[in-house]
Scaffold this motif. Structure first.
Motif, PDB file in Angstrom:
ATOM      1  N   ALA A  15     190.981  43.709  44.352  1.00 30.57           N
ATOM      2  CA  ALA A  15     191.881  43.061  43.397  1.00 30.57           C
ATOM      3  C   ALA A  15     191.484  43.445  41.985  1.00 30.57           C
ATOM      4  O   ALA A  15     190.342  43.806  41.713  1.00 30.57           O
ATOM      5  CB  ALA A  15     191.838  41.544  43.563  1.00 30.57           C
ATOM      6  N   GLU A  72     194.876  37.642  41.611  1.00 29.54           N
ATOM      7  CA  GLU A  72     195.235  38.556  42.696  1.00 29.54           C
ATOM      8  C   GLU A  72     194.269  38.391  43.866  1.00 29.54           C
ATOM      9  O   GLU A  72     194.672  38.429  45.031  1.00 29.54           O
ATOM     10  CB  GLU A  72     195.221  40.007  42.200  1.00 29.54           C
ATOM     11  CG  GLU A  72     195.621  41.018  43.274  1.00 29.54           C
ATOM     12  CD  GLU A  72     195.511  42.459  42.810  1.00 29.54           C
ATOM     13  OE1 GLU A  72     195.641  43.367  43.652  1.00 29.54           O
ATOM     14  OE2 GLU A  72     195.272  42.682  41.600  1.00 29.54           O
ATOM     15  N   TRP A  73     192.987  38.216  43.566  1.00 29.39           N
ATOM     16  CA  TRP A  73     191.987  37.993  44.618  1.00 29.39           C
ATOM     17  C   TRP A  73     192.345  36.767  45.448  1.00 29.39           C
ATOM     18  O   TRP A  73     192.363  36.817  46.691  1.00 29.39           O
ATOM     19  CB  TRP A  73     190.611  37.826  43.986  1.00 29.39           C
ATOM     20  CG  TRP A  73     189.530  37.448  44.948  1.00 29.39           C
ATOM     21  CD1 TRP A  73     188.886  38.265  45.829  1.00 29.39           C
ATOM     22  CD2 TRP A  73     188.974  36.135  45.140  1.00 29.39           C
ATOM     23  NE1 TRP A  73     187.954  37.550  46.558  1.00 29.39           N
ATOM     24  CE2 TRP A  73     187.993  36.239  46.149  1.00 29.39           C
ATOM     25  CE3 TRP A  73     189.205  34.897  44.543  1.00 29.39           C
ATOM     26  CZ2 TRP A  73     187.248  35.145  46.582  1.00 29.39           C
ATOM     27  CZ3 TRP A  73     188.470  33.802  44.972  1.00 29.39           C
ATOM     28  CH2 TRP A  73     187.503  33.940  45.980  1.00 29.39           C
TER      29      TRP A  73
END
Length: 227
Positions: free
Chosen positions: A120, A125-126
């Motif tokens: 990411a 996003e992770w």
């Protein structure tokens, strides 16, 4: 905190540390600012029944090593013969698979092989990717079933395969043992070092019994996790 990170924190335990956070303890850069923001919101936590551990910063007092302690080169990284040196790890899955920061990105590190992949570009996003596939990315189903039989994992332990996955070990309860996390990573380091020496097209030859002896010691006691 909003979005996927808020959902992840809602699924997590209480903070693992009440330490006052020091921003200067982390390097400069946008990705580090994001890590600091997560820790300010929740300074370390377990989620998905301990399948995910997000490490605190500044000490925990809960048998969980914090980010600085976990990344001490002399703790377990040296057993990987340089394969883990350029990554700062902040979270673990149930098997000791690592999430860490390398450069401006978040990477996923396979401790059995010492290989990493870009995962990411930021923490939202992770968290989004993690939540979308948490069964695979954290090992939650196995963590749940193992603890249903044997009881809650103690802080500072992970589930380690007796026959490593990289040589065909199965993702089943019968192939797993709860082991202290540092000992587990040293176990993996010996395995990853052997894997790294195999040339392309070569055959991996390891003494699984000798690797397993790293785990054959009395495990420390500790309170049960609550995440």
């Amino acid at each position: 905190m909003e979005g996927a990170l808020a959902k992840l924190l809602a699924a997590g335990s209480a903070a693992l540390s009440s330490a006052v956070l020091r921003r200067e303890a982390l390097p400069l850069g946008a990705i580090w600012d994001e890590l600091h923001a997560v820790l300010v919101e929740r300074n370390g936590f377990f989620a998905f029944e301990s399948a995910l551990l997000f490490r605190p910063l500044g000490g925990s007092g809960s048998h969980v090593l914090d980010i600085e302690e976990w990344n001490d080169p002399g703790l377990w990284k040296s057993s990987f013969a340089g394969l883990a040196d350029e990554i700062t790890f902040f979270a673990d899955d149930i098997f000791g698979g690592q999430f860490g920061i390398r450069g401006p990105s978040i990477v996923r590190f396979n401790p059995e092989t010492g290989e990493f992949e870009n995962f990411a570009q930021g923490f939202d996003e992770w968290a989004t990717t993690l939540i979308a596939d948490y069964n695979v990315l954290t090992g939650y189903p196995i963590a749940h079933n193992w603890q249903r039989i044997f009881g809650p994992l103690k802080p500072g332990t992970r589930l380690v395969p007796l026959i490593p996955f990289v040589v065909g070990g199965d993702f089943v309860i019968e192939n797993l043992r709860a082991a202290p996390e540092v000992r587990a990573m040293r176990f993996y380091g010996g395995l990853a070092s052997a894997v790294a020496q195999v040339p392309d097209g070569g055959e991996l030859q390891i003494d699984i019994k000798n690797l397993g002896q790293v785990l054959d010691r009395e495990e420390p006691s500790g309170p049960a996790t609550n995440g």
